[in-house]
Structures are given as C-alpha cells and as structure tokens.
Scaffold this active site. Structure first.
Site, PDB file in Angstrom:
ATOM      1  N   HIS A 399       0.779  -1.076  -0.259  1.00 20.99           N
ATOM      2  CA  HIS A 399       0.101   0.063  -0.123  1.00 20.99           C
ATOM      3  C   HIS A 399       0.874   1.222   0.054  1.00 20.99           C
ATOM      4  O   HIS A 399       0.288   2.602  -0.394  1.00 20.99           O
ATOM      5  CB  HIS A 399      -0.845  -0.024   1.063  1.00 20.99           C
ATOM      6  CG  HIS A 399      -2.271   0.524   0.844  1.00 20.99           C
ATOM      7  ND1 HIS A 399      -2.532   1.537  -0.149  1.00 20.99           N
ATOM      8  CD2 HIS A 399      -3.400   0.355   1.365  1.00 20.99           C
ATOM      9  CE1 HIS A 399      -3.740   1.868  -0.024  1.00 20.99           C
ATOM     10  NE2 HIS A 399      -4.347   1.152   0.724  1.00 20.99           N
ATOM     11  N   ASP A 403      -2.108   2.041  -4.953  1.00 15.14           N
ATOM     12  CA  ASP A 403      -3.205   2.702  -4.313  1.00 15.14           C
ATOM     13  C   ASP A 403      -4.167   1.472  -4.749  1.00 15.14           C
ATOM     14  O   ASP A 403      -4.182   0.662  -5.561  1.00 15.14           O
ATOM     15  CB  ASP A 403      -3.504   3.888  -5.040  1.00 15.14           C
ATOM     16  CG  ASP A 403      -2.409   5.183  -4.900  1.00 15.14           C
ATOM     17  OD1 ASP A 403      -2.226   5.068  -3.637  1.00 15.14           O
ATOM     18  OD2 ASP A 403      -2.575   5.815  -5.589  1.00 15.14           O
TER      19      ASP A 403
END
Length: 427
Positions: A399, A403
């Site tokens: 992450h 995204d």
C-alpha cells in the site's frame, strides 16, 4: 600420510558467511575426489560442496544449522602425501624469531563414529542387542525407512524416531520394528487416549530462510488484499481444445501459462505493479521485462523460481520453462540466478487453493497474485441459471506504492483477459 583441511569456499557475490544445512559424509568415511561432502545455504540458494581430494574424514567442522564464515575450516581429512596442513595453519612467526614447536591444530568437534554397517558384520537375530531407546540422530534428522515400514509403524503406533535401524545408513526395516517391540519399545495409544509426546524441530536451512523472509515482508510491507472471482469456463474450454490438438507435439498446458500471459498483457497498462521498492533508498524501480516469480512447494519448503522474460515466450514456451524451474526447485537444483530477480509473483496451490487466501508479498516486490481452485457453480447468465467454472484470484499489494484503485483496476483487467481468452493474443 598427511592432513588436508578443506575450508568453506568463497561462493561469490560478496557472501561472508553461509549456513551449514546437511552433511553427506561422517567421520571415518573414505571419500573420493569430487564426492559431495556437504550442502550449505546462502540467502538465495543451496550450494553443494564437493571434495577437491581423496582421503579419510578425520573431523567435521560444524553441525547442521550452524552459520560458518567463508574461509573457516569445513572438513579435515587424512590423505596420501603431505597434505596442506602447513598452508592451512596460522602464519609462521618472523624468521628472526627463535623456532617454536609447532602449535597443535585447533580442536575440532568430531561426530560420533559411525555404527558398523550391517553387511560388514552380520548378526543373528537372536544375538542382537536390545535397541537403544533413543538413537543418536542429528536434530531434525528424519529416520530412513521405506513407505511400507512407515505405514506399518503408524499402524502399530510406533515413533520411528526412537527405533534403531540396522540397515545401511541406519535404515529401519520390518525386522527392526519387531525387535524394538520385542524389547519393550513404547507405542502410542490410538483412539481418544491422551498423548504427551513432544518433538523439537530445529529451524535451519531453507525453513529458517523462509521464516526470515516472511517475517521481514510482513514487518516492512503494509499489505492489503483484493479478491475477485473469474468465470474461466471459456478459458478452460480453450485449454482442453489446445491440449487435445497439440499436447502430443508441444506438451500439455495448465492454467498457469494462460494466467502468466494475462499478467504480461495487463501489466502494459499498470507498470507500477511490475516493480521493486527499495524502501531504504526510497526508490521504486519499474521493469519493462516481466520476471515472474512462481511460488513452488518443495519437500524442504517454499521456493520461488523465476520465469524470466515471460513476455517473450508463447504459452508452450512459458509452460515448459515453468515445469523445468519447478523440477529444479523441488530437487534443490535451482541456481541462485533462477531463484532471484523476480518483479512480480504468482502463487497457486492448485486443487488445494481454497476459496480465498492472503498471500505474502515477495519483498521487495509490490504485488503478488494468488490463484484459488477452480470449481463449478450455478451462476446467472442472461437471466438463466447455468453451471459455470469459477475461480478466485486473491492478490496482495504494497500500500506504500500501490493505491487501492490501481490494484482493483489491474485485477479487473486480468479478469477481462481471462474471461475473453481470445484477447490474450491480440496486440
């Protein structure tokens, strides 16, 4: 006769120390030139150490699981001639210093002397000594026995770890099982009886490396997972058709090369997922080539051989290369180069794939795609309930780099390619 010391060789790539995984010889063995002595492990692969000379093993320089420095003493042998003990010893004092008696070599722990081989000293069954309750085996060593002997031991409730084998290299036979029971060997009660046995398994070799890599990946990477179901009915029909037509000449296809092709095509629009993140230098490197890591289970543990330049091969080319790499990995023959350099990883447990999984990213990559098992399920298509072949993709992403929207769009692109397999081959 002289003494020859074999040192831990320089394996290259700046490696200063390695882990001793397994001995293939023991003290007292006669070895010939180029005979395999030991296996050691770097952070990338297992390396076999052969003997440069012939001789008799005098001492072993470590135990499995021990981390040894490159250049340290590995094995001491008795050889014909002078040997190399002088060269292996510490540097001499300056010539002007008075001569001193030669220092004794540093003591090296010797392994227990091997038991006499059964064929060299036959013993009548009636005169065999009672078995020792706990044979001296190295920590984690698996007793040698045939599948039939193992099954019989399970049926009898006998732990083979405590049975003394009389065959070559301590191999356990049916007679050894009977002898063990005749002399009061313990069995494990079946059914609902309480058990109190414990087994300590040293975490060494590949298992230690897997543990370190998995812990590092989870510690350093904030994972998030995304699961999507895919209708692979048409894809499976194409696979069956191609195998019926070309399997004899070009080999059989599994679903894996089709999924690899889908990843290659989808990554053209999502290059941020075909990347490695150096979080110490804060640099993301995106790759044009798709070096696909293929998670492979071996007897020793999980390995990830690399299908290099997956974008440059057709279905059969990728299938053949994956099969070759998997075979090498399962037999511990994969090289360091074949086990490193992947840019994205594909993980599949085949028929054991379950419904959903949360695969761990292969650090320093930023994405891993997990394949769950294919099942037939009733689905609604154009208002009608029909049976379709369905399969889930369970994928994880870093992450920090990826995204959620990009991850979802990437998997949807892979889904569209697999549900309309003709698009896999349209450039």
């Amino acid at each position: 006769m002289g003494t020859h010391i074999i040192k831990m060789p320089d394996i290259g790539e700046g490696i200063a120390e390695v882990e001793l995984v397994e001995w293939h010889v023991q003290v007292g063995d006669e070895v010939h030139e180029d005979q395999l002595l030991a296996e050691v492990m770097t952070d990338k692969a297992t390396v076999e150490i052969p003997s440069p000379v012939a001789g008799k093993i005098l001492a072993l320089g470590g135990v499995p699981g021990q981390v040894m420095a490159v250049g340290g003493e590995l094995i001491r042998l008795e050889v014909e001639g002078q040997g190399n003990l002088k060269e292996a010893a510490q540097p001499k004092a300056p010539e002007e210093a008075p001569a001193q008696p030669a220092a004794k070599p540093a003591p090296v722990a010797e392994a227990p002397k091997p038991a006499p081989r059964a064929e060299s000293k036959p013993v009548a069954p009636a005169s065999r000594p009672a078995p020792t309750p706990a044979p001296r085996r190295a920590p984690g060593e698996k007793p040698l026995a045939s599948p039939a002997v193992r099954q019989r031991a399970r049926d009898l409730g006998v732990e083979l770890q405590f049975v003394q084998g009389s065959g070559p290299a301590g191999r356990i036979s049916h007679e050894d099982l009977e002898h063990y029971l005749e002399h009061g060997g313990a069995t494990i009660a079946s059914g609902y009886a309480a058990r109190h046995d414990e087994h300590q398994i040293p975490v060494i070799g590949l298992r230690r490396m897997i543990a370190k890599k998995m812990a590092e990946a989870k510690r350093r990477i904030p994972h998030f997972s995304y699961v999507e179901e895919i209708d692979v009915t048409d894809l499976e029909a194409l696979r069956v058709h191609l195998n019926a037509k070309h399997a004899a000449a070009r080999g059989k296809l599994t679903l894996l090369p089709f999924i690899a092709r889908a990843l290659v095509v989808a990554l053209r629009d999502f290059p941020q997922l075909n990347a490695r993140y150096d979080d110490e230098a804060d640099v993301i490197t995106r790759y044009g080539a798709v070096h696909l890591g293929v998670a492979t289970q071996s007897d020793a543990g999980l390995m990830v051989p690399v299908l290099r330049n997956a974008e440059s091969r057709d279905l059969w080319g990728n299938a053949a290369e994956v099969a070759r790499l998997a075979e090498a990995a399962r037999h511990g023959k994969a090289s360091r180069e074949e086990l490193s350099g992947s840019t994205i990883t594909l993980s599949s447990l085949g028929a054991l794939g379950g419904i959903v999984s949360t695969p761990v990213i292969n650090h320093p990559e930023v994405a891993i795609v997990g394949v769950n098992r294919m099942v037939e399920r009733p689905m609604v298509v154009n208002g009608q309930v029909v049976v379709r072949k369905m399969m889930n993709l369970s994928s994880s992403f870093d992450h920090r780099v990826v995204d959620g929207m990009d991850a979802a769009a990437f998997i949807q692109a892979v889904r569209a390619l697999l549900e309309h397999p003709a698009t896999l081959f349209i450039d």
